[in-house]
Every structure is written in C-alpha cells, then in structure tokens.
Design a protein around this motif. Sequence first.
Motif, PDB file in Angstrom:
ATOM      1  N   ARG A  73     -13.053  14.530  -9.340  1.00  0.00           N
ATOM      2  CA  ARG A  73     -11.915  13.662  -9.669  1.00  0.00           C
ATOM      3  C   ARG A  73     -10.693  14.505 -10.015  1.00  0.00           C
ATOM      4  O   ARG A  73     -10.764  15.448 -10.802  1.00  0.00           O
ATOM      5  CB  ARG A  73     -12.261  12.754 -10.845  1.00  0.00           C
ATOM      6  CG  ARG A  73     -11.086  11.883 -11.299  1.00  0.00           C
ATOM      7  CD  ARG A  73     -11.461  11.010 -12.465  1.00  0.00           C
ATOM      8  NE  ARG A  73     -10.289  10.311 -12.998  1.00  0.00           N
ATOM      9  CZ  ARG A  73     -10.314   9.473 -14.015  1.00  0.00           C
ATOM     10  NH1 ARG A  73     -11.471   9.223 -14.623  1.00  0.00           N
ATOM     11  NH2 ARG A  73      -9.214   8.893 -14.444  1.00  0.00           N
ATOM     12  N   GLN A  75      -7.229  15.166 -11.845  1.00  0.00           N
ATOM     13  CA  GLN A  75      -6.492  14.746 -13.031  1.00  0.00           C
ATOM     14  C   GLN A  75      -5.085  15.314 -12.954  1.00  0.00           C
ATOM     15  O   GLN A  75      -4.897  16.493 -12.644  1.00  0.00           O
ATOM     16  CB  GLN A  75      -7.156  15.219 -14.322  1.00  0.00           C
ATOM     17  CG  GLN A  75      -6.385  14.772 -15.563  1.00  0.00           C
ATOM     18  CD  GLN A  75      -7.156  14.985 -16.855  1.00  0.00           C
ATOM     19  OE1 GLN A  75      -8.279  15.475 -16.833  1.00  0.00           O
ATOM     20  NE2 GLN A  75      -6.557  14.614 -17.970  1.00  0.00           N
ATOM     21  N   LYS A 183      -3.603   4.046 -11.315  1.00  0.00           N
ATOM     22  CA  LYS A 183      -4.586   5.127 -11.233  1.00  0.00           C
ATOM     23  C   LYS A 183      -3.962   6.451 -11.666  1.00  0.00           C
ATOM     24  O   LYS A 183      -4.592   7.247 -12.373  1.00  0.00           O
ATOM     25  CB  LYS A 183      -5.137   5.257  -9.810  1.00  0.00           C
ATOM     26  CG  LYS A 183      -6.204   6.348  -9.661  1.00  0.00           C
ATOM     27  CD  LYS A 183      -6.711   6.444  -8.244  1.00  0.00           C
ATOM     28  CE  LYS A 183      -7.841   7.473  -8.128  1.00  0.00           C
ATOM     29  NZ  LYS A 183      -7.443   8.824  -8.638  1.00  0.00           N
ATOM     30  N   GLU A 184      -2.723   6.704 -11.255  1.00  0.00           N
ATOM     31  CA  GLU A 184      -2.057   7.940 -11.651  1.00  0.00           C
ATOM     32  C   GLU A 184      -1.813   7.971 -13.153  1.00  0.00           C
ATOM     33  O   GLU A 184      -1.960   9.022 -13.792  1.00  0.00           O
ATOM     34  CB  GLU A 184      -0.744   8.082 -10.883  1.00  0.00           C
ATOM     35  CG  GLU A 184      -0.944   8.440  -9.418  1.00  0.00           C
ATOM     36  CD  GLU A 184       0.333   8.351  -8.600  1.00  0.00           C
ATOM     37  OE1 GLU A 184       0.468   9.129  -7.631  1.00  0.00           O
ATOM     38  OE2 GLU A 184       1.194   7.496  -8.924  1.00  0.00           O
ATOM     39  N   ASP A 187      -5.157   8.820 -14.603  1.00  0.00           N
ATOM     40  CA  ASP A 187      -5.492  10.227 -14.373  1.00  0.00           C
ATOM     41  C   ASP A 187      -4.750  11.138 -15.342  1.00  0.00           C
ATOM     42  O   ASP A 187      -5.314  12.116 -15.845  1.00  0.00           O
ATOM     43  CB  ASP A 187      -5.136  10.626 -12.931  1.00  0.00           C
ATOM     44  CG  ASP A 187      -6.071  10.010 -11.908  1.00  0.00           C
ATOM     45  OD1 ASP A 187      -7.153   9.535 -12.307  1.00  0.00           O
ATOM     46  OD2 ASP A 187      -5.713  10.003 -10.713  1.00  0.00           O
TER      47      ASP A 187
END
Length: 234
Positions: A73, A75, A183-184, A187
């Motif tokens: 994932r 980040q 989502k950003e 993250d």
Amino acid sequence: MKEEQTVCYTCPNENCFIKKHLHLEQMGQFILKKNSFVCKKTNQFITEDSPLQGLYFVCSGKVKTVKTGINGREQIVRLTTNGDTIGFRGFGTSKRYLIGAYALEDTVLCNFSNETMLEILQKVPEFTYALMLFYADELNKSENNIRKIAHMNVRERVIDLLLYIHRKFGQINGLIDIELSRKEIADFAGTTEEQAIRILSSLKKEGLIETVGKRIGILAIPELRTEIMEHKYF
C-alpha cells in the motif's frame, strides 16, 4: 511527458533553491543544463527504488510523493507545490529514489542531473549550505510527523492534515486549492478510506468544514486548531 522550456531568471518561484541563488555568477553555467518538462495529471515521474536521476523542482503545479508500506500500500508522505524540491532524500550514498512521485495536476518540472547537482554542490558553497539547512529542516518535520502518528487518534490526524493543506495551498473561493480524493486523504492521514469518509462527514455535520466534490473548505480554523492543541500544532 512533454518538454517545456522555463527560464529561471523570470520564474516566479522565490522558494526554489535554484532561483534563490541566481544572483551568484557561478549559477549561470548550471541552469543551462537543466531539463524542463510537463508531467500530466496522475502520471508518475519518479518510481520508488529506481536509479537516481537528479533533483526535481516544481515550476508550477502540485505533486504527491509516496512510500510503499505494508502489503504494497502506498502512503502519501509529502505534498509539494510551486518552488518545492522533490527526490532529495535519495540524493547521496543510496543513489536510488526512496519515494515515488505523481502529478496531482498538469505540472511543469525542472530536473537537474546527478552530475550537474554534484558540480553545483562542489563549486557553489552558498547553495550547499542552504541545502544542508533544508535537509535539517526536513529531518525535523519527519520526526514531528512520526510523533504525531504515534500520539494522535484518527480524527486528530485528519484534522492535522486539513490544517496542513490549508497552510500549504491556501483557500480560493472558500475551498482549499488542492483536489485530493478521499483515498489520498486516508493515505496521508494513515487510516482507511472508510474512516476518512466518516470523519469528514462528521466534521461537515459539525459545521467545521464544507465539501464540494473532492474539494474541502475549512469553516472554523480556531476550533480545529483547538482539537489538536495538545500535540503542539504550532
């Protein structure tokens, strides 16, 4: 990626390391060696762990830098805009980029090769000293971010992010001047997309923020600052 000619002497980015040192006679020979290009929105121009290809400076636009974590994932570790420097963490003994970088909008980038950067560092001591101070400041920011992640709960991390992007990019017509997906936001805040959506919804119901599509506007900065005051926001 499309090549783009940018002239350092007329560049408006007063925060750019190159622009700050154009008054030095030695810099004239180096700016002729730079490569400028346009990176389209969502395109990647640095791949994590790829061989170092010099430093990038944002002429105009916005960029996110990412680091791969558990289970692959990504980040977000940094958001950059006009005048910011990208790829500096790999510049040294590793010879590889420690981050990946994507354009958040159509972005004009200036690139100075490894060889050119080494020449500048060896021949322009004022630039080298300024870059050393920059590294020290970035190290301090990284240590503060580690502390925040360790001590803030999820809501506090989302609030901290909102205040950060407000400081970094400002607001236009009541909305922060950067478009980030949920989502950003998750993250960057170190949480899940579902949690980020719930917290943003809660902040909106409380009248602290407003949302228009992906854009967010902060309505109550003092109240948000108060929530994270114990973590030494200032």
